[in-house]
Scaffold this motif. Structure first.
Motif, short mmCIF file in Angstrom:
data_model
loop_
_atom_site.label_atom_id
_atom_site.label_comp_id
_atom_site.label_asym_id
_atom_site.label_seq_id
_atom_site.Cartn_x
_atom_site.Cartn_y
_atom_site.Cartn_z
N CYS A 12 0.82 -1.21 0.00
CA CYS A 12 0.00 0.00 0.00
C CYS A 12 0.85 1.26 0.00
O CYS A 12 0.53 2.24 -0.66
N ALA A 13 1.96 1.22 0.73
CA ALA A 13 2.81 2.41 0.86
C ALA A 13 3.91 2.47 -0.19
O ALA A 13 4.61 3.46 -0.31
N GLY A 14 4.10 1.38 -0.95
CA GLY A 14 5.11 1.38 -1.99
C GLY A 14 6.52 1.20 -1.49
O GLY A 14 7.47 1.76 -2.06
N ARG A 53 8.81 7.63 2.88
CA ARG A 53 9.31 7.31 1.54
C ARG A 53 9.49 8.57 0.71
O ARG A 53 10.51 8.77 0.03
N THR A 54 8.51 9.47 0.74
CA THR A 54 8.58 10.71 -0.03
C THR A 54 9.75 11.58 0.41
O THR A 54 10.51 12.10 -0.41
N LEU A 55 9.89 11.74 1.73
CA LEU A 55 10.97 12.58 2.25
C LEU A 55 12.34 11.97 1.95
O LEU A 55 13.29 12.69 1.64
N SER A 56 12.42 10.66 2.01
CA SER A 56 13.68 9.99 1.70
C SER A 56 14.08 10.21 0.25
O SER A 56 15.26 10.37 -0.07
N SER A 57 13.07 10.22 -0.65
CA SER A 57 13.37 10.45 -2.07
C SER A 57 13.88 11.86 -2.31
O SER A 57 14.55 12.12 -3.31
N LEU A 58 13.59 12.79 -1.38
CA LEU A 58 14.09 14.16 -1.48
C LEU A 58 15.47 14.31 -0.87
O LEU A 58 16.05 15.40 -0.91
N PHE A 68 8.28 15.80 10.67
CA PHE A 68 7.19 15.73 9.69
C PHE A 68 6.11 14.74 10.15
O PHE A 68 4.92 15.02 10.03
N LEU A 69 6.56 13.61 10.71
CA LEU A 69 5.60 12.62 11.19
C LEU A 69 4.85 13.14 12.41
O LEU A 69 3.64 12.89 12.57
N ARG A 76 -2.31 17.78 11.61
CA ARG A 76 -2.17 18.68 10.46
C ARG A 76 -2.45 17.93 9.16
O ARG A 76 -2.21 16.74 9.05
N GLN A 77 -2.95 18.66 8.19
CA GLN A 77 -3.31 18.03 6.92
C GLN A 77 -2.07 17.59 6.14
O GLN A 77 -2.07 16.56 5.46
N HIS A 78 -1.01 18.39 6.26
CA HIS A 78 0.22 18.10 5.54
C HIS A 78 1.37 17.97 6.53
O HIS A 78 1.40 18.64 7.56
N ALA A 79 2.34 17.12 6.18
CA ALA A 79 3.46 16.88 7.09
C ALA A 79 4.38 18.08 7.24
O ALA A 79 5.18 18.13 8.17
N ASP A 80 4.31 19.02 6.32
CA ASP A 80 5.18 20.20 6.40
C ASP A 80 4.40 21.46 6.77
O ASP A 80 4.80 22.58 6.43
N ASP A 81 3.28 21.29 7.49
CA ASP A 81 2.50 22.43 7.95
C ASP A 81 3.05 23.02 9.25
O ASP A 81 2.53 24.04 9.72
N CYS A 82 4.06 22.40 9.85
CA CYS A 82 4.58 22.84 11.14
C CYS A 82 5.94 23.53 10.99
O CYS A 82 6.71 23.22 10.07
#
Length: 343
Positions: A12-14, A53-58, A68-69, A76-82
């Motif tokens: 599911c998470a790839g 996974r997304t942050l690691s790819s960056l 972020f977690l 928060r809706q997005h992990a980078d809202d803080c």
């Protein structure tokens, strides 16, 4: 979705099952345990894994995804809202900047070593370097002495033509040129001035047109030698250099090289090869458009096919096409001038 097993979560998470277990070992994902001891993952866990996974790819290390977690865990809706997440971005950007600067500096040193070695082994001076000291001693010498000097240099591959080069065939692409009036076109010269093709004077001017010249510190593009008539621009320039005085004595009032390369590139060639004549730059191939000169395409670029124009009284008196071998072409032009003296 709830009640996922580790394999389902991974799909599911790839990510891989091994990655999920690694995230758990760091405390980034904490599934609940069922009575039978199996891990039970929820959609929230899958979202956390996808974020890692997304942050690691960056390029953000897994261990530094915690802010972020935590932002997601706080609702928060997005992990980078803080604010902490933004700080994580800035830290990653700063580290990348440092690495880029370090790699850029390393690349510059490698390029310097490459240029020094390439020019040293080619037997010609490095542009702007100390190896050019004493150049003035050679200026003003007789062409015979200059030719002997160049003959003493060990030549690089750019000066020598490989064996079994394909010979260009006369496809008739230049048959229409003799007798044509030259267009009113001005082109930048390596002297810093602009030269009008239509203002070359009443005498004979030799303009040899070539595709492009290489440099000792850069490899020729793959497939270049397989193109009939492409290889040999440096050798051709050297032949015109070595016979420049004779060409003038045989009736040419001037010699120019012409290509689509920019003037800065051509100026390096003039200085490195110590050419006694100027190069003209025609990056837009305006002369090709005006006279319907033959061209070819290589690596996405349109280049002149090699030919030579003898221009007299603002008209094309004679054309050499195709040109082969290029390292003997100046002597071919010289023979024609001697056999066809101007009235």
């Amino acid at each position: 979705m709830s009640g996922m097993k580790i394999g389902e979560l991974a799909r599911c998470a790839g990510v891989t099952i091994k990655a999920v277990r690694y995230y758990e070992s760091l405390g980034l994902v904490t599934p609940r345990r069922l009575a039978n001891g199996y891990r039970d993952y929820t959609e929230d866990d899958a979202r956390l894994v996808r974020e890692i996974r997304t942050l690691s790819s960056l390029g953000i290390p897994v261990e530094r995804t915690r802010p972020f977690l935590a932002c997601l865990a706080a609702g928060r809706q997005h992990a980078d809202d803080c604010p902490e997440s933004l700080a994580g971005y800035r830290e990653a950007v700063d580290e990348l900047t440092e690495r880029i600067e370090a790699l850029t500096a390393r690349r510059a040193v490698l390029m310097q070593h490459l240029r020094q070695a390439a020019y040293r082994n080619s037997g010609v001076p490095l542009p702007g370097g100390e190896e050019r000291e004493g150049r003035e001693e050679h200026e003003g010498h007789e062409e015979r002495e200059e030719h002997e000097e160049y003959g003493e240099h060990p030549m690089s591959d750019l000066h020598r033509l490989p064996e079994n080069l394909p010979v260009p065939e006369d496809d008739g692409a230049a048959d229409h040129l003799p007798g044509l009036k030259v267009p009113r076109i001005e082109l930048p010269s390596t002297t810093g001035e602009k030269v009008g093709i239509h203002t070359l004077g009443t005498g004979r001017t030799v303009v040899y047109v070539y595709p492009l010249t290489g440099r000792p510190d850069a490899d020729l593009s793959h497939g270049w030698d397989a193109i009939p008539g492409a290889r040999g621009c440096t050798a051709e320039a050297c032949d015109f250099r070595d016979h420049h005085h004779e060409l003038l004595a045989a009736g040419a009032q001037g010699v120019f090289g012409l290509s689509s390369q920019d003037t800065a590139y051509q100026r390096e060639v003039v200085e490195r090869l110590r050419l006694p004549f100027a190069m003209l730059s025609d990056p837009r191939l305006s002369l090709a458009a005006a006279l319907d000169l033959p061209t070819f395409t290589f690596d996405g670029a349109t280049l002149f096919k090699r030919l030579t124009l003898v221009i007299r009284d603002e008209a094309i008196e004679h054309v050499f096409y195709p040109v082969f071998p290029p390292n003997e072409h100046a002597r071919q032009v010289l023979a024609w001038l001697r056999d066809n003296p101007a009235e």
